[in-house]
Design a protein around this motif. Structure first.
Motif, PDB file in Angstrom:
ATOM      1  N   GLU A 121       0.471  -1.337   0.294  1.00 32.75           N
ATOM      2  CA  GLU A 121      -0.435   0.165   0.510  1.00 32.75           C
ATOM      3  C   GLU A 121       0.470   1.162  -0.321  1.00 32.75           C
ATOM      4  N   HIS A 160      -2.307   4.633  -9.167  1.00 27.48           N
ATOM      5  CA  HIS A 160      -2.232   3.066  -8.026  1.00 27.48           C
ATOM      6  C   HIS A 160      -3.131   2.665  -8.203  1.00 27.48           C
ATOM      7  N   TYR A 165      -2.231  -1.082  -5.928  1.00 26.26           N
ATOM      8  CA  TYR A 165      -2.303  -0.830  -4.613  1.00 26.26           C
ATOM      9  C   TYR A 165      -3.116   0.524  -4.371  1.00 26.26           C
TER      10      TYR A 165
END
Length: 168
Positions: A121, A160, A165
């Motif tokens: 993350e 992302h 992510y």
């Protein structure tokens, strides 16, 4: 002292704080090894889980030193405490928000080499809303405005998301 403080903090916020990230960018601290970070991580995560077994525990907050992250994972595996780690976080501030994914890709490879199956993350990223002349901070040397900041942040979130992510 640290263990008592963390225990008091976790006890106070159990049920109100569900996610805990342990140490910001320890890989940039020359005074601590990955083994020492792993020890601190285990002690801290154990205290938190002692008060809230369902708490999410995030590790590393890695700024760039993948070898530090891999050594941490090996130490954590060696101690038998893999179950304390729910996700690994990384940080990044590329000028082009669509780039800068070498770090999480290398971290994913380190997870694979050490047998960890945890999500990665983004724990910290962003752009300033104004140019910060003479200040040594991420992206401070580029020209910024609130509009450029908003566009940068949106593009970063989309980049992302496209790679799977999560972002804090």
């Amino acid at each position: 002292g640290w263990d008592r403080w963390v225990s008091a903090l976790a006890g106070r916020y159990a049920g109100r704080v569900s996610c805990w990230e342990i140490w910001n960018e320890a890989d940039f601290c020359a005074e601590i090894s990955a083994m020492e970070y792993a020890d601190l991580f285990v002690r801290t995560a154990s205290a938190i889980r002692g008060h809230d077994p369902s708490a999410r525990i995030l590790g590393l907050s890695l700024a760039g030193k993948v070898a530090f992250g891999e050594d941490f994972l090996r130490c954590l595996a060696g101690s038998g405490n893999q179950d304390l780690l729910d996700a690994l976080t990384f940080h990044g501030y590329p000028h082009n928000p669509d780039t800068g994914f070498d770090l999480p890709e290398a971290l994913a490879a380190a997870c694979s080499r050490t047998g960890f199956d945890v999500p990665l993350e983004q724990g910290e990223t962003g752009a300033p809303s104004e140019t910060l002349h003479g200040i040594d901070l991420a992206l401070a040397t580029f020209e910024w405005s609130p509009r450029k900041q908003a566009a940068w942040n949106l593009r970063r979130m989309l980049a992302h998301h496209a790679r799977g992510y999560a972002m804090s």
